[in-house]
Scaffold this motif. Structure first.
Motif, PDB file in Angstrom:
ATOM      1  N   ALA A   1       0.845  -1.203   0.000  1.00  0.00           N
ATOM      2  CA  ALA A   1       0.000   0.000   0.000  1.00  0.00           C
ATOM      3  C   ALA A   1       0.879   1.252   0.000  1.00  0.00           C
ATOM      4  O   ALA A   1       0.426   2.346  -0.324  1.00  0.00           O
ATOM      5  N   GLU A   2       2.139   1.064   0.371  1.00  0.00           N
ATOM      6  CA  GLU A   2       3.069   2.200   0.460  1.00  0.00           C
ATOM      7  C   GLU A   2       3.932   2.342  -0.799  1.00  0.00           C
ATOM      8  O   GLU A   2       4.761   3.239  -0.872  1.00  0.00           O
ATOM      9  N   SER A   3       3.737   1.418  -1.793  1.00  0.00           N
ATOM     10  CA  SER A   3       4.600   1.455  -2.990  1.00  0.00           C
ATOM     11  C   SER A   3       4.533   2.812  -3.667  1.00  0.00           C
ATOM     12  O   SER A   3       3.443   3.331  -3.880  1.00  0.00           O
ATOM     13  N   TYR A   4       5.663   3.305  -4.052  1.00  0.00           N
ATOM     14  CA  TYR A   4       5.773   4.534  -4.844  1.00  0.00           C
ATOM     15  C   TYR A   4       4.991   5.691  -4.217  1.00  0.00           C
ATOM     16  O   TYR A   4       4.510   6.563  -4.920  1.00  0.00           O
ATOM     17  N   LYS A   5       4.874   5.687  -2.867  1.00  0.00           N
ATOM     18  CA  LYS A   5       4.004   6.702  -2.265  1.00  0.00           C
ATOM     19  C   LYS A   5       4.612   8.103  -2.350  1.00  0.00           C
ATOM     20  O   LYS A   5       3.890   9.083  -2.304  1.00  0.00           O
ATOM     21  N   ASP A   6       5.945   8.179  -2.471  1.00  0.00           N
ATOM     22  CA  ASP A   6       6.559   9.503  -2.536  1.00  0.00           C
ATOM     23  C   ASP A   6       6.947   9.927  -3.954  1.00  0.00           C
ATOM     24  O   ASP A   6       7.602  10.946  -4.138  1.00  0.00           O
ATOM     25  N   THR A   7       6.570   9.125  -4.973  1.00  0.00           N
ATOM     26  CA  THR A   7       6.913   9.556  -6.339  1.00  0.00           C
ATOM     27  C   THR A   7       6.055  10.768  -6.682  1.00  0.00           C
ATOM     28  O   THR A   7       4.902  10.876  -6.257  1.00  0.00           O
ATOM     29  N   LEU A   8       6.649  11.652  -7.448  1.00  0.00           N
ATOM     30  CA  LEU A   8       6.016  12.945  -7.692  1.00  0.00           C
ATOM     31  C   LEU A   8       4.972  12.854  -8.806  1.00  0.00           C
ATOM     32  O   LEU A   8       5.304  12.875  -9.984  1.00  0.00           O
ATOM     33  N   LEU A   9       3.733  12.714  -8.406  1.00  0.00           N
ATOM     34  CA  LEU A   9       2.657  12.650  -9.406  1.00  0.00           C
ATOM     35  C   LEU A   9       2.331  14.065  -9.866  1.00  0.00           C
ATOM     36  O   LEU A   9       1.959  14.914  -9.065  1.00  0.00           O
ATOM     37  N   GLU A  10       2.490  14.332 -11.163  1.00  0.00           N
ATOM     38  CA  GLU A  10       2.185  15.653 -11.715  1.00  0.00           C
ATOM     39  C   GLU A  10       0.771  15.598 -12.297  1.00  0.00           C
ATOM     40  O   GLU A  10       0.242  14.512 -12.540  1.00  0.00           O
ATOM     41  N   PRO A  11       0.172  16.777 -12.577  1.00  0.00           N
ATOM     42  CA  PRO A  11      -1.196  16.774 -13.103  1.00  0.00           C
ATOM     43  C   PRO A  11      -1.364  15.962 -14.395  1.00  0.00           C
ATOM     44  O   PRO A  11      -2.440  15.433 -14.660  1.00  0.00           O
ATOM     45  N   GLN A  12      -0.277  15.832 -15.190  1.00  0.00           N
ATOM     46  CA  GLN A  12      -0.430  15.064 -16.450  1.00  0.00           C
ATOM     47  C   GLN A  12      -0.484  13.557 -16.211  1.00  0.00           C
ATOM     48  O   GLN A  12      -0.765  12.792 -17.135  1.00  0.00           O
ATOM     49  N   HIS A  13      -0.220  13.109 -14.983  1.00  0.00           N
ATOM     50  CA  HIS A  13      -0.205  11.672 -14.710  1.00  0.00           C
ATOM     51  C   HIS A  13      -1.599  11.110 -14.458  1.00  0.00           C
ATOM     52  O   HIS A  13      -1.858  10.481 -13.434  1.00  0.00           O
ATOM     53  N   ILE A  14      -2.490  11.384 -15.389  1.00  0.00           N
ATOM     54  CA  ILE A  14      -3.826  10.779 -15.333  1.00  0.00           C
ATOM     55  C   ILE A  14      -4.147  10.238 -16.729  1.00  0.00           C
ATOM     56  O   ILE A  14      -3.620  10.734 -17.723  1.00  0.00           O
ATOM     57  N   PRO A  15      -5.001   9.212 -16.804  1.00  0.00           N
ATOM     58  CA  PRO A  15      -5.289   8.650 -18.133  1.00  0.00           C
ATOM     59  C   PRO A  15      -5.965   9.683 -19.041  1.00  0.00           C
ATOM     60  O   PRO A  15      -6.694  10.558 -18.570  1.00  0.00           O
ATOM     61  N   LEU A  16      -5.683   9.570 -20.342  1.00  0.00           N
ATOM     62  CA  LEU A  16      -6.357  10.407 -21.346  1.00  0.00           C
ATOM     63  C   LEU A  16      -7.786   9.917 -21.531  1.00  0.00           C
ATOM     64  O   LEU A  16      -8.105   8.788 -21.154  1.00  0.00           O
ATOM     65  N   ASP A  17      -8.586  10.741 -22.192  1.00  0.00           N
ATOM     66  CA  ASP A  17      -9.882  10.265 -22.682  1.00  0.00           C
ATOM     67  C   ASP A  17      -9.582   9.605 -24.035  1.00  0.00           C
ATOM     68  O   ASP A  17      -9.734  10.211 -25.095  1.00  0.00           O
ATOM     69  N   TYR A  18      -9.100   8.342 -23.974  1.00  0.00           N
ATOM     70  CA  TYR A  18      -8.525   7.699 -25.157  1.00  0.00           C
ATOM     71  C   TYR A  18      -9.489   7.637 -26.344  1.00  0.00           C
ATOM     72  O   TYR A  18      -9.063   7.765 -27.488  1.00  0.00           O
ATOM     73  N   GLY A  19     -10.785   7.491 -26.053  1.00  0.00           N
ATOM     74  CA  GLY A  19     -11.767   7.362 -27.128  1.00  0.00           C
ATOM     75  C   GLY A  19     -11.824   8.597 -28.016  1.00  0.00           C
ATOM     76  O   GLY A  19     -12.228   8.526 -29.173  1.00  0.00           O
ATOM     77  N   SER A  20     -11.390   9.735 -27.482  1.00  0.00           N
ATOM     78  CA  SER A  20     -11.514  10.970 -28.270  1.00  0.00           C
ATOM     79  C   SER A  20     -10.184  11.380 -28.904  1.00  0.00           C
ATOM     80  O   SER A  20     -10.073  12.452 -29.476  1.00  0.00           O
ATOM     81  N   VAL A  21      -9.153  10.518 -28.780  1.00  0.00           N
ATOM     82  CA  VAL A  21      -7.834  10.876 -29.331  1.00  0.00           C
ATOM     83  C   VAL A  21      -7.576  10.027 -30.574  1.00  0.00           C
ATOM     84  O   VAL A  21      -7.555   8.803 -30.499  1.00  0.00           O
ATOM     85  N   HIS A  22      -7.377  10.692 -31.720  1.00  0.00           N
ATOM     86  CA  HIS A  22      -7.219   9.924 -32.968  1.00  0.00           C
ATOM     87  C   HIS A  22      -5.804   9.928 -33.530  1.00  0.00           C
ATOM     88  O   HIS A  22      -5.499   9.182 -34.448  1.00  0.00           O
ATOM     89  N   THR A  23      -4.948  10.800 -32.998  1.00  0.00           N
ATOM     90  CA  THR A  23      -3.519  10.710 -33.361  1.00  0.00           C
ATOM     91  C   THR A  23      -2.722  10.695 -32.057  1.00  0.00           C
ATOM     92  O   THR A  23      -3.135  11.305 -31.061  1.00  0.00           O
ATOM     93  N   LEU A  24      -1.579  10.008 -32.097  1.00  0.00           N
ATOM     94  CA  LEU A  24      -0.806   9.842 -30.860  1.00  0.00           C
ATOM     95  C   LEU A  24      -0.195  11.193 -30.451  1.00  0.00           C
ATOM     96  O   LEU A  24       0.587  11.776 -31.201  1.00  0.00           O
ATOM     97  N   PRO A  25      -0.536  11.709 -29.265  1.00  0.00           N
ATOM     98  CA  PRO A  25       0.047  12.983 -28.847  1.00  0.00           C
ATOM     99  C   PRO A  25       1.546  12.827 -28.563  1.00  0.00           C
ATOM    100  O   PRO A  25       1.993  11.733 -28.190  1.00  0.00           O
ATOM    101  N   ASP A  26       2.303  13.903 -28.729  1.00  0.00           N
ATOM    102  CA  ASP A  26       3.748  13.855 -28.506  1.00  0.00           C
ATOM    103  C   ASP A  26       4.081  13.354 -27.087  1.00  0.00           C
ATOM    104  O   ASP A  26       5.067  12.645 -26.882  1.00  0.00           O
TER     105      ASP A  26
END
Ligand SMILES: C=C1C[C@]23C[C@@]1(O)CC[C@H]2[C@@]12CCC[C@@](C)(C(=O)O1)[C@H]2[C@@H]3C(=O)O
Ligand SMILES: O=C(O)CCC(=O)C(=O)O
Ligand SMILES: [Fe+2]
Length: 343
Positions: A5-30
């Motif tokens: 439960a403590e794994s990776y608890k101090d790794t720095l999660l930034e706002p971009q570290h959330i899943p995309l809305d994959y269904g609405s993405v048609h080209t691979l973002p950079d």
């Protein structure tokens, strides 16, 4: 809830570290383009895969130990997990990942808290690029997070996941007993194996959405599991690759009815490096792929000390440490964790 439960608890999660809305993405973002890194390239996967073992075979124990040494991974049939239960897990997971993204975000895993909930793999902050992945982790009771997804209709999901987890626990402990015997550890003398107290058990539902440009994306980046053993159910779509010295990245082809068993870091340390903690990754695919990984680790205060003998070596390759301490080191050093504790 256990050390994982403590794994990776101090790794720095930034706002971009959330899943995309994959269904609405048609080209691979950079942000999701992974450059080929010579031996890390997804091409060149030719070698035959890890062994297939029937647990009902009288010679199963010997074959399992052999696979632990040579591959650190094998496929298993005759495991006793009911097909219907495996299918139910698949259909409950499909129902989950089919939810609208706003609904899934209600169960987002919170940084620093337990590992439960929706999100990208917790190892994401170790990489510059993002993975083409969405996951849902269950640690402890599945109810609180499932209620966020389906306020009035969560019971079926929870019952299926708890039933599956219980079945996998029994199978995992059967495999651990076999492997312990080969290490000259008497399973009857291991308190947590007899009493199930303080164990870390996590069930990770992985979804790799259909990718518009799979050869340039990554499903899950190379890693070893922070577990004693991991039991994996793959759906029909292939994508899992293991790294084999001399052969490179080798595909673990899904076999109907079979489950994939891989060793994690704790068996590697216990066996003084003789059993492989297999480095693996998941490539992105043109069609959606699901997989379910069950992680089993001993209690946080269990002391992991390399077994010494003629077969496993007389000199310890790793220093003795607790499960909890190793989880902390892995969270900080990730892929270098084993070299950090090397003697
Ligand atoms: C039980 C666990 C193993 C895991 C870390 C965790 O505490 C919860 C998520 C697990 C997972 C699943 C995807 C791959 C992985 C490397 C990751 O990022 O999260 C594993 C973790 C692991 O084995 O270290
Ligand atoms: O999706 C897979 O086949 C493997 C997933 C995995 O490596 C993990 O969950 O740790
Ligand atoms: Fe893994």
């Amino acid at each position: 809830m256990g050390a994982l439960a403590e794994s990776y608890k101090d790794t720095l999660l930034e706002p971009q570290h959330i899943p995309l809305d994959y269904g609405s993405v048609h080209t691979l973002p950079d942000s999701h383009v992974w450059l080929d890194e010579s031996d890390e390239s997804p091409s060149g996967v030719h070698s035959t895969g890890p062994p297939l073992i029937d647990l009902g075979n009288p010679d199963a124990a010997r074959l399992i130990i052999q696979a632990c040494e040579t591959w650190g991974v094998f496929q298993l049939i005759g495991h006793g997990i009911p097909t219907k239960l495996m299918e139910d897990v698949l259909s409950e997971a499909e129902k989950l990942f089919d939810l609208p993204v706003d609904q899934k975000m209600k169960a987002l895993r919170s940084p620093g808290a337990s590992q439960s909930g929706y999100g990208l793999p917790p190892i994401s902050p170790f990489f510059e690029k993002l993975m083409w992945h969405e996951g849902y982790h269950i640690m402890g009771s599945p109810i609180d997070h499932a209620k966020l997804l389906w306020p009035n209709d969560y019971q079926g999901f929870c019952d299926t996941m708890v039933h599956y987890r219980n079945q996998l626990k029994a199978l995992t402990e059967q495999l651990i007993r076999i492997i312990f015997k080969s290490l000259n550890i008497n399973p009857e003398e291991v308190a947590w194996l007899k009493e199930s107290q303080g164990l870390s058990i996590g069930l990770q539902l992985n979804c790799y959405p259909a990718c518009p440009d799979p050869t340039r994306a990554m499903g899950i980046a190379p890693h070893t599991d922070t577990s004693l053993i991991t039991i994996l159910q793959q759906s029909k779509v292939s994508g899992l690759q293991v790294f084999k010295e001399g052969a490179g990245w080798v595909l673990v082809q899904p076999i109907p009815g079979a489950i994939t068993v891989n060793l994690g870091d704790f068996f590697h340390i216990l066996s003084n490096g003789v059993f492989t903690t297999v480095r693996h990754r998941v490539v992105a695919t043109q069609v959606r792929r699901l997989s379910f990984a069950y992680f089993y680790a001993p209690p946080g205060d269990f002391i992991v000390s390399p077994v010494l003998s003629k077969d496993f070596g007389e000199v310890p390759r790793y220093r003795t440490l607790s499960v909890k301490e190793f989880v902390g080191i892995k969270g900080k050093h990730f892929e270098k964790a084993l070299s950090v504790i090397q003697n």
